[in-house]
Design an enzyme around this catalytic site. Structure first.
Site, PDB file in Angstrom:
ATOM      1  CB  SER A 173     -22.136 -82.302-102.444  1.00 29.08           C
ATOM      2  OG  SER A 173     -20.842 -83.116-103.306  1.00 29.08           O
ATOM      3  NE  ARG A 174     -22.483 -79.566 -95.151  1.00 20.16           N
ATOM      4  CZ  ARG A 174     -23.010 -80.140 -93.706  1.00 20.16           C
ATOM      5  NH1 ARG A 174     -23.611 -80.345 -93.836  1.00 20.16           N
ATOM      6  NH2 ARG A 174     -22.144 -81.317 -93.021  1.00 20.16           N
ATOM      7  CG  LEU A 175     -25.049 -81.068-103.642  1.00 22.78           C
ATOM      8  CD1 LEU A 175     -25.218 -80.929-105.502  1.00 22.78           C
ATOM      9  CD2 LEU A 175     -25.567 -78.952-103.529  1.00 22.78           C
TER      10      LEU A 175
END
Ligand SMILES: Cc1cc2nc3c(=O)[nH]c(=O)nc-3n(C[C@H](O)[C@H](O)[C@H](O)COP(=O)(O)O)c2cc1C
Length: 217
Positions: A192-194
């Site tokens: 999630s691009r975290l």
């Protein structure tokens, strides 16, 4: 999609695990060594390949791969001092480096100042190179325009003849650079691009000499 199921599984494992401040070593070179060893043992293709960017007199940046040949208090690579990068790094001794270990969903970025390694360091490394690479260093006027391949092959034949039967000396225009980091960032990809990012910055007020901060992905 990579061609290696083993690397795909490892990447997924690293993404799931992420990177925590508590796991980071206080010394970024020890941290780099751990990641570098990991990439080497994971069979990443050429884990010592790194992208080095220099800046021209007009401010235009330019990037290329080189091979990391050692790290101590800086990152060392060897090249032709009269090449584009050589001239740019001598005239403007600042560089950035990126280790593109994307197959592991990792990268390490470095920015810092640049100095030539000592003549003896360059001599020592040059003497370990295969003979063909040594004569090649005499033959290649790196980054110059040449009319065709025969020019290069002709110069190589000349160098082979010139040094026949003797040790090939290091050309005066060939040697190493050491990038002395001001910042080193470790990036670990997460779902999630975290992503996890930690940046070490030189900071004399810190007991370790480095400030460590988490950056937003
Ligand atoms: C994987 C890889 C490793 C390379 N390693 C080096 C190196 O260690 N030293 C070097 O001078 N060029 C190396 N090269 C070639 C450089 O990328 C570049 O083409 C050359 O140094 C000329 O760059 P310049 O014209 O910007 O100076 C490598 C290229 C690749 C793809």
């Amino acid at each position: 999609m990579s061609a290696s199921p083993k690397l795909d599984a490892l990447r997924a494992e690293l993404q799931a695990k992420g990177l925590r401040r508590a796991e980071l070593h206080d010394d970024p070179f020890v941290q780099f060594d751990a990641w570098f060893q990991f990439a080497s043992e994971a069979d990443v293709h050429e884990p010592h390949a790194m992208v080095v960017s220099s800046v021209g007199a007009d401010g235009m940046p330019s990037s290329r791969h080189v091979l990391l040949k050692g790290f101590d208090h800086g990152f060392v690579f060897f090249t032709n001092y009269t090449s584009q990068k050589g001239r740019e790094l001598i005239d403007h001794p600042q560089a950035s480096i990126c280790f593109p270990w994307n197959i592991l969903s990792r990268q390490v970025r470095v920015v810092g100042t640049v100095e030539k390694v000592t003549e003896s360091e360059s001599d020592e490394y040059f003497s370990t190179r295969p003979r063909g690479s040594q004569t090649g260093a005499w033959a290649s006027h790196q980054s110059e325009v040449i009319a065709d391949r025969s020019v290069l092959e002709g110069r190589w034949a000349e160098a082979e003849e010139r040094f026949e039967g003797v040790d090939v000396p290091r050309p005066p225009h060939w040697g190493g650079f050491r990038v002395l980091p001001r910042e080193i960032e470790f990036w670990q990809g997460k779902p999630s691009r975290l992503h996890d990012r930690f940046r070490y910055t030189v900071d004399a007020s810190q007991p370790t000499g480095w400030r460590v901060e988490r950056l937003s992905p």
